[in-house]
Design an enzyme around this catalytic site. Structure first.
Site, PDB file in Angstrom:
ATOM      1  N   GLU A   1       0.855  -1.194   0.000  1.00 35.64           N
ATOM      2  CA  GLU A   1       0.000   0.000   0.000  1.00 35.64           C
ATOM      3  C   GLU A   1       0.887   1.239   0.000  1.00 35.64           C
ATOM      4  O   GLU A   1       1.981   1.241   0.573  1.00 35.64           O
ATOM      5  CB  GLU A   1      -0.891  -0.010   1.257  1.00 35.64           C
ATOM      6  CG  GLU A   1      -1.754   1.244   1.370  1.00 35.64           C
ATOM      7  CD  GLU A   1      -2.864   1.142   2.417  1.00 35.64           C
ATOM      8  OE1 GLU A   1      -2.903   0.148   3.164  1.00 35.64           O
ATOM      9  OE2 GLU A   1      -3.694   2.079   2.460  1.00 35.64           O
TER      10      GLU A   1
ATOM     11  N   ASN B   1      -6.677   1.594   2.670  1.00 38.42           N
ATOM     12  CA  ASN B   1      -7.420   2.842   2.803  1.00 38.42           C
ATOM     13  C   ASN B   1      -6.993   3.864   1.739  1.00 38.42           C
ATOM     14  O   ASN B   1      -7.793   4.696   1.311  1.00 38.42           O
ATOM     15  CB  ASN B   1      -7.208   3.436   4.196  1.00 38.42           C
ATOM     16  CG  ASN B   1      -7.747   2.529   5.298  1.00 38.42           C
ATOM     17  OD1 ASN B   1      -8.589   1.666   5.040  1.00 38.42           O
ATOM     18  ND2 ASN B   1      -7.288   2.719   6.525  1.00 38.42           N
TER      19      ASN B   1
ATOM     20  N   ASN C   1     -12.084  -1.053  -1.086  1.00 38.41           N
ATOM     21  CA  ASN C   1     -11.422  -1.548   0.125  1.00 38.41           C
ATOM     22  C   ASN C   1     -12.236  -1.179   1.354  1.00 38.41           C
ATOM     23  O   ASN C   1     -12.614  -0.011   1.531  1.00 38.41           O
ATOM     24  CB  ASN C   1     -10.034  -0.906   0.261  1.00 38.41           C
ATOM     25  CG  ASN C   1      -9.343  -1.300   1.555  1.00 38.41           C
ATOM     26  OD1 ASN C   1      -8.949  -2.447   1.746  1.00 38.41           O
ATOM     27  ND2 ASN C   1      -9.225  -0.350   2.488  1.00 38.41           N
ATOM     28  N   GLU C   2     -12.513  -2.160   2.193  1.00 38.76           N
ATOM     29  CA  GLU C   2     -13.152  -1.940   3.502  1.00 38.76           C
ATOM     30  C   GLU C   2     -14.260  -0.886   3.451  1.00 38.76           C
ATOM     31  O   GLU C   2     -14.289   0.052   4.249  1.00 38.76           O
ATOM     32  CB  GLU C   2     -12.094  -1.556   4.549  1.00 38.76           C
ATOM     33  CG  GLU C   2     -11.142  -2.681   4.841  1.00 38.76           C
ATOM     34  CD  GLU C   2     -10.231  -2.451   6.049  1.00 38.76           C
ATOM     35  OE1 GLU C   2     -10.164  -1.323   6.565  1.00 38.76           O
ATOM     36  OE2 GLU C   2      -9.583  -3.435   6.480  1.00 38.76           O
TER      37      GLU C   2
ATOM     38  N   TYR D   1      -6.795  -8.360  12.044  1.00 44.65           N
ATOM     39  CA  TYR D   1      -5.499  -8.128  12.684  1.00 44.65           C
ATOM     40  C   TYR D   1      -5.637  -8.486  14.153  1.00 44.65           C
ATOM     41  O   TYR D   1      -6.674  -8.225  14.759  1.00 44.65           O
ATOM     42  CB  TYR D   1      -5.093  -6.657  12.566  1.00 44.65           C
ATOM     43  CG  TYR D   1      -4.868  -6.207  11.137  1.00 44.65           C
ATOM     44  CD1 TYR D   1      -3.657  -6.439  10.502  1.00 44.65           C
ATOM     45  CD2 TYR D   1      -5.876  -5.549  10.422  1.00 44.65           C
ATOM     46  CE1 TYR D   1      -3.445  -6.027   9.192  1.00 44.65           C
ATOM     47  CE2 TYR D   1      -5.672  -5.134   9.116  1.00 44.65           C
ATOM     48  CZ  TYR D   1      -4.449  -5.373   8.501  1.00 44.65           C
ATOM     49  OH  TYR D   1      -4.238  -4.968   7.203  1.00 44.65           O
TER      50      TYR D   1
ATOM     51  N   GLU E   1      -6.334  -9.184   3.850  1.00 46.08           N
ATOM     52  CA  GLU E   1      -5.507  -8.491   4.857  1.00 46.08           C
ATOM     53  C   GLU E   1      -5.534  -9.334   6.122  1.00 46.08           C
ATOM     54  O   GLU E   1      -6.604  -9.553   6.706  1.00 46.08           O
ATOM     55  CB  GLU E   1      -6.029  -7.090   5.161  1.00 46.08           C
ATOM     56  CG  GLU E   1      -5.757  -6.095   4.057  1.00 46.08           C
ATOM     57  CD  GLU E   1      -6.110  -4.659   4.431  1.00 46.08           C
ATOM     58  OE1 GLU E   1      -5.981  -4.293   5.619  1.00 46.08           O
ATOM     59  OE2 GLU E   1      -6.535  -3.922   3.524  1.00 46.08           O
TER      60      GLU E   1
ATOM     61  N   GLN F   1       1.492  -6.144   5.728  1.00 45.93           N
ATOM     62  CA  GLN F   1       1.861  -5.806   4.369  1.00 45.93           C
ATOM     63  C   GLN F   1       3.238  -6.393   4.068  1.00 45.93           C
ATOM     64  O   GLN F   1       3.657  -7.265   4.822  1.00 45.93           O
ATOM     65  CB  GLN F   1       1.835  -4.293   4.208  1.00 45.93           C
ATOM     66  CG  GLN F   1       0.425  -3.738   4.459  1.00 45.93           C
ATOM     67  CD  GLN F   1       0.222  -2.310   4.014  1.00 45.93           C
ATOM     68  OE1 GLN F   1       1.099  -1.695   3.415  1.00 45.93           O
ATOM     69  NE2 GLN F   1      -0.963  -1.758   4.311  1.00 45.93           N
TER      70      GLN F   1
HETATM   71  O1  AHR Z   1      -3.068  -2.585   6.307  1.00 47.47           O
HETATM   72  C1  AHR Z   1      -3.299  -1.366   6.950  1.00 47.47           C
HETATM   73  C2  AHR Z   1      -4.726  -0.876   6.784  1.00 47.47           C
HETATM   74  O2  AHR Z   1      -5.579  -1.744   7.476  1.00 47.47           O
HETATM   75  C3  AHR Z   1      -5.275  -0.848   5.384  1.00 47.47           C
HETATM   76  O3  AHR Z   1      -4.991   0.318   4.713  1.00 47.47           O
HETATM   77  C4  AHR Z   1      -6.764  -0.959   5.619  1.00 47.47           C
HETATM   78  O4  AHR Z   1      -7.427  -1.588   4.556  1.00 47.47           O
HETATM   79  C5  AHR Z   1      -6.876  -1.722   6.912  1.00 47.47           C
HETATM   80  O5  AHR Z   1      -7.745  -1.114   7.802  1.00 47.47           O
END
Ligand code: AHR
Length: 507
Positions: A32, A77, A177-178, A249, A297, A354
């Site tokens: 990203e 994002n 995305n999201e 995450y 992700e 990432q």
């Molecule tokens: O990977 C970091 C961020 O986490 C990304 O930009 C977003 O898609 C997610 O919230």
């Protein structure tokens, strides 16, 4: 820690029972425009190892060693405010802009063409996201025409004029995305997004019918709209898309390490819930078509910790999300890989978020070295040896009680069989912080009865990390004491450890 029923964990491997084939895209990652992932990460013109395009060769060598198969780009994002046309053409003409998502300055010196060049040099499949935050259908088809159309139109000829005669051939595309997240630029309700995703997909397929398209699922299983979001989006877009995405995450909270070590329990539940939702919508729509999962992700990310490198807003390539991973983090990370493999029948694509510097397995210093975080090793081992058919492995394991997930098995494991060579690779985590876990594996159902290697990632101090000054403090080492007698493998998994046990057919 309590209620151990028995000290011994047992597994049976049987080649007759499998979950599914591991798709190469399971070992994808994510780049990203965020912090130093691109700038002063992958791309650093002037670095002693940089090639003519500004790509750091020391970083590319580590990416090859990591074994990444696909890379999702350019966000995240970031993509929800992305203007792809700013990132192509002569560099001196590219605008410098504000990136509102990360409150950073985007110079556009690395753009779409440079990303494709990076993919070609590393033999990685590009996976592109379109902006459905500030933009929509028209922009997505324009980008597709620029990227993939052979020539003879304004946009494809523009690409040729920019020096890229060969179409980029991007097959897999994320539709935003999201979009469920209130933090997202252009955040939408499920109904709004479902319609937009369906219409964007329909228009993109009019240009190229064989595209593989990913609809945004939820940004996490803890978000209020989880479940309903997927159902609504798929009611709108089921026929037009091939995948729904999942993001998650994990981090250790308030010193509750046992729960952190059991994070994969949550990940597996998340996956199974999304599979159930997809199949529920499929049944309602009376279709045979199956939607697969793109876990695009996933990682350990210490979101609640303050940035150790405080930066002012509106800087180029600030140090953001530069988590430094411990042995404990790597064990959890390995367990997340096991969770993905255990669902390889439906999780057919995934992206470690990432790749460089930003919550990443690879770290760099500007003008300096590149090094491997602890999380590098489980990924590299799985990407290399976790190829073939995932066997259905049910563990009989002692358990302990965690605050967040209740009673969980201490052993988390999966096995992959390479049917061409007869090799079988077992990946296993011992979640106990202080007890070694004796393990017996019945091998009578597989041909692989010869031990190739048993590598372990563990340390007397599980908070140990690799750092710029000590980049090789933690590496996998050979475990001792693993034996095979009369078709039974016996070993002991170190406390809080990630293990790879490779078996081959007897010569
Ligand atoms: O990977 C970091 C961020 O986490 C990304 O930009 C977003 O898609 C997610 O919230």
């Amino acid at each position: 820690m309590s209620d151990h029923r028995t000290a011994l964990a047992r597994l049976t491997l049987n080649a007759a029972f499998s979950i599914g084939d591991v798709q190469p895209r399971l070992y994808g990652s994510f780049v990203e425009h965020l912090g130093r992932c691109v700038y002063n990460g992958l791309y650093e013109p002037g670095h002693p190892t940089a090639d003519k395009a500004g790509l750091r060769q020391d970083v590319l060598a580590l990416i090859r060693e990591l074994g990444v198969t696909t890379v999702r780009y350019p966000g995240g994002n970031f993509v929800s405010g992305y203007r792809w046309e700013d990132s192509v053409g002569p560099r001196e003409d590219r605008p410098v802009r504000l990136d509102p998502a990360w409150r950073s300055i985007e110079t556009n010196q690395f753009g779409l063409g440079e990303f494709i060049d990076f993919c070609r040099k590393t033999d990685i499949e590009p996976m592109m996201a379109v902006n459905l935050g500030t933009r929509g259908v028209e922009d997505a088809v324009r980008l597709l025409e620029y990227a993939n159309h052979p020539g003879g139109t304004e946009l494809s000829d523009q690409r040729t004029g920019h020096g890229a005669k060969e179409p980029f051939g991007i097959k897999m595309w994320c539709l935003g995305n999201e979009m469920d997240g209130p933090w997202q630029i252009g955040h939408k309700t499920a109904e709004e997004y479902g319609r937009l995703a369906a219409e964007t997909a329909r228009a993109m397929r009019m240009i190229q019918p064989d595209l593989e398209l990913v609809a945004c699922g939820s940004s996490g299983s803890d978000i209020a709209t989880f479940g309903a979001w997927e159902a609504t989006v798929l009611e709108e877009a089921y026929d037009q898309v091939d995948y729904v995405s999942l993001h998650t995450y994990y981090e250790e909270v308030d010193g509750d390490r046992d729960s952190f070590l059991a994070s994969a329990v949550d990940m597996e539940h998340f996956i199974e819930s999304v599979v159930a939702t997809c199949d529920h919508v499929g049944a309602r729509l009376k279709t045979d078509k199956r939607i697969d999962l793109s876990f695009d992700e996933w990682n350990v990310w210490y979101q609640k910790r303050p940035n150790p490198h405080p930066v002012e807003d509106w800087r180029e390539a600030p140090r953001l999300l530069e988590d430094n991973y411990s042995v404990t983090d790597a064990v959890v990370f390995g367990s997340l890989i096991i969770a993905l493999l255990r669902h390889a029948d439906r999780v057919t694509a995934a992206s470690l978020a990432q790749l460089v510097n930003v919550i990443a397995p690879i770290m760099t210093e500007p003008g300096g070295s590149a090094w491997r975080q602890t999380t590098f090793f489980p990924f590299a081992q799985a990407a290399r040896h976790g190829r073939g058919r995932v066997l259905r492995v049910e563990a009989d394991s002692p358990t302990h009680t965690t605050a967040k997930y209740g009673e969980v098995p201490l052993l988390h494991a999966t096995a992959v069989s390479d049917d061409d060579t007869g090799a079988v690779t077992l990946f296993a985590v011992n979640r106990s912080q202080n007890r070694p876990l004796p393990l017996e594996i019945d091998l009578h159902g597989v041909d692989a009865h010869s031990l190739t290697e048993h590598l372990v990632l563990a340390d007397a101090d599980p908070d140990t990390r690799n750092t710029l000054d000590q980049p090789e403090r933690i590496t996998p080492r050979a475990a001792t004491g693993t034996t095979i007698t009369s078709g039974v493998l016996r070993t002991e998994l170190a406390p809080l450890s990630w293990n790879m046990i490779r078996l081959a057919r007897r010569p």
